[in-house]
Write an enzyme that holds these catalytic residues in place. Structure first.
Site, short mmCIF file in Angstrom:
data_model
loop_
_atom_site.label_atom_id
_atom_site.label_comp_id
_atom_site.label_asym_id
_atom_site.label_seq_id
_atom_site.Cartn_x
_atom_site.Cartn_y
_atom_site.Cartn_z
N HIS A 140 0.81 -1.23 0.00
CA HIS A 140 0.00 0.00 0.00
C HIS A 140 0.84 1.29 0.00
CE1 HIS A 140 -3.47 -2.46 0.25
NE2 HIS A 140 -3.62 -2.53 1.56
N HIS A 214 -9.51 2.38 0.29
CA HIS A 214 -9.51 1.25 1.21
C HIS A 214 -10.66 1.35 2.24
CE1 HIS A 214 -7.85 -2.07 3.47
NE2 HIS A 214 -6.73 -2.08 2.78
N GLU A 344 -11.48 -3.31 -2.86
CA GLU A 344 -10.45 -2.39 -3.35
C GLU A 344 -10.23 -2.65 -4.83
OE1 GLU A 344 -7.04 -2.97 -0.46
OE2 GLU A 344 -8.62 -4.25 0.31
C1 BGC Z 1 -4.62 -6.34 2.06
C2 BGC Z 1 -4.51 -7.06 3.36
C3 BGC Z 1 -4.13 -6.09 4.42
C4 BGC Z 1 -5.20 -5.02 4.46
C5 BGC Z 1 -4.97 -3.97 5.50
C6 BGC Z 1 -5.65 -5.30 2.18
O1 BGC Z 1 -5.72 -4.57 1.01
O2 BGC Z 1 -4.86 -7.20 0.98
O3 BGC Z 1 -3.60 -8.13 3.28
O4 BGC Z 1 -3.99 -6.68 5.66
O5 BGC Z 1 -5.28 -4.42 3.21
O6 BGC Z 1 -3.69 -3.58 5.57
#
Ligand code: BGC
Length: 379
Positions: A140, A214, A344
């Site tokens: 991310h 998110h 997402e």
């Molecule tokens: C990911 C997860 C992660 C979450 C929060 C999601 O987009 O795929 O693996 O734990 O985000 O960080």
């Protein structure tokens, strides 16, 4: 008649004419009077940057609150089938709680949504090393991704929508990424009860980009516990197989005959026990041509709320909040495992290292554009 009487009579005539004017107002003009954008100060970051909170209200009373820190959607108020409004996204009341750390509640994710293996990739023969923040991998956008920067904001208003345009210029080398990247993320709340998220980016050096949002949804209300009873349909026959570190192996597999199959509506919890940690999978949407397509539809039976997600992106990460462990307490609620789900919309994880996946490379002179729409209704 005295002068005072004449003045009073003129005033009354004007009032009557005005009220006629209002009654004959077009529906659009009426809607426009109910729509609003409100801006208020929401706090200051530890490095002294002022953060604002924008409240967008559409003609039907739907409200989205978005702040300039991380472009985070902090609240989303939508009606149930009886017209009762509830806040359907997980989040906090104050900026400080967001700054203390959280699992990306409501945030814009960039420069790269999801994981890049070992934080490394190569463009035109040059290898780049990114910040690693998820074991040995990049997740991310790195240590200080787009979810932790303060965006510039501009209000937008049309006859049918209210919005806020957020912009951020990410410098060459930020979190290890090449090129200065100018990004614009536009949130628009329409009178069709859609939250539209438009993404744009331009670069001055070849780079990679993959932006998403998110938000964690709970259509029964952010404080109502488990989302396992929500019924989900995913317009995806395939998913990208991943290893134990959630890095795609490169193989694209069919969901048929597996607990990952949501091609027909199914309760999220119906087979979740067969999936270790719950769902955290990138689905390949049944349309890879970049046109706007329905990716997912979710129905919450108790309240009747429905969320449909449309996108131009090729993938969608279904994440059912398996890492929520009660340590995040927000807006008067405690968020436990499976208390929220994320859809997402994105390019596939680790695409920079998977030549067969749709490309995420952006070159100077090109423009990255993506659109995702979350549409709310009731059944
Ligand atoms: C990911 C997860 C992660 C979450 C929060 C999601 O987009 O795929 O693996 O734990 O985000 O960080």
């Amino acid at each position: 008649m005295t002068k005072k009487h004449i003045r009073t009579s003129i005033f009354l005539v004007i009032m009557v004419l005005c009220s006629y004017g209002c009654n004959s107002e077009s529906p659009t003009a009426k809607e426009a009077t109910k729509m609003s954008i409100n801006k208020e100060a929401f706090g200051t970051t530890p490095d002294g940057k002022a953060v604002d909170l924008y409240t967008l209200t559409n003609a039907n009373g739907l409200k989205a609150e978005i702040m300039t820190y991380g472009g985070i959607v902090t609240k989303l108020q939508a009606p149930d089938r009886n017209g009762n409004f509830a806040d359907i996204v997980l989040g906090f009341d104050s900026l400080d709680e967001y700054i203390k750390g959280h699992p990306y509640f409501g945030a814009i994710i960039g420069r790269y949504a999801n994981r890049i293996a070992k934080g490394k990739f190569t463009i035109d023969g040059t290898e780049y090393t990114l910040a690693t923040n998820n074991g040995r991998n990049h997740l991310h956008g790195g240590i200080k991704g787009f979810d932790k920067v303060v965006w510039n904001a501009k209000e937008l208003k049309t006859e049918q929508a209210v919005g806020v345009e957020l912009s951020y210029r990410s410098g060459d080398g930020e979190e290890g990424y090449p090129g200065n990247l100018s990004c614009i993320v536009t949130y628009t709340l329409t009178n069709d009860n859609e939250l539209k998220i438009g993404y744009e980016a331009e670069t001055d050096k070849p780079t990679i980009v993959n932006l998403t949002n998110h938000s964690y949804f709970n259509l029964a209300g952010h404080d109502s516990g488990s989302i396992l009873g929500h019924e989900l349909m995913l317009n995806a026959d395939r998913y990208t197989l991943a290893d134990d570190e959630l890095i795609p192996t490169g193989e694209i597999k069919s969901v048929k005959g597996t607990p990952l199959d949501f091609t027909k509506p199914m309760a999220i919890g119906s087979r979740i026990e067969q999936v270790k940690g719950g769902y955290d999978h990138n689905y390949v949407i049944n349309n890879l041509d970049g046109s706007l397509t329905l990716a997912a539809s979710v129905y919450e039976p108790k309240t009747g709320r429905v969320l449909e997600a449309f996108t131009t992106q090729p993938g969608v990460q279904l994440y059912t909040g398996g890492f929520l462990d009660g340590s995040n307490k927000g807006k008067g609620a405690v968020y436990n495992k499976y208390n929220g789900f994320c859809l997402e919309t994105q390019h596939f994880p680790d695409s920079p290292n998977k030549p067969a996946f749709p490309s995420v490379v952006l070159k100077p002179g090109e423009k990255y554009t993506q659109l995702t729409i979350y549409k709310f209704s009731v059944r």
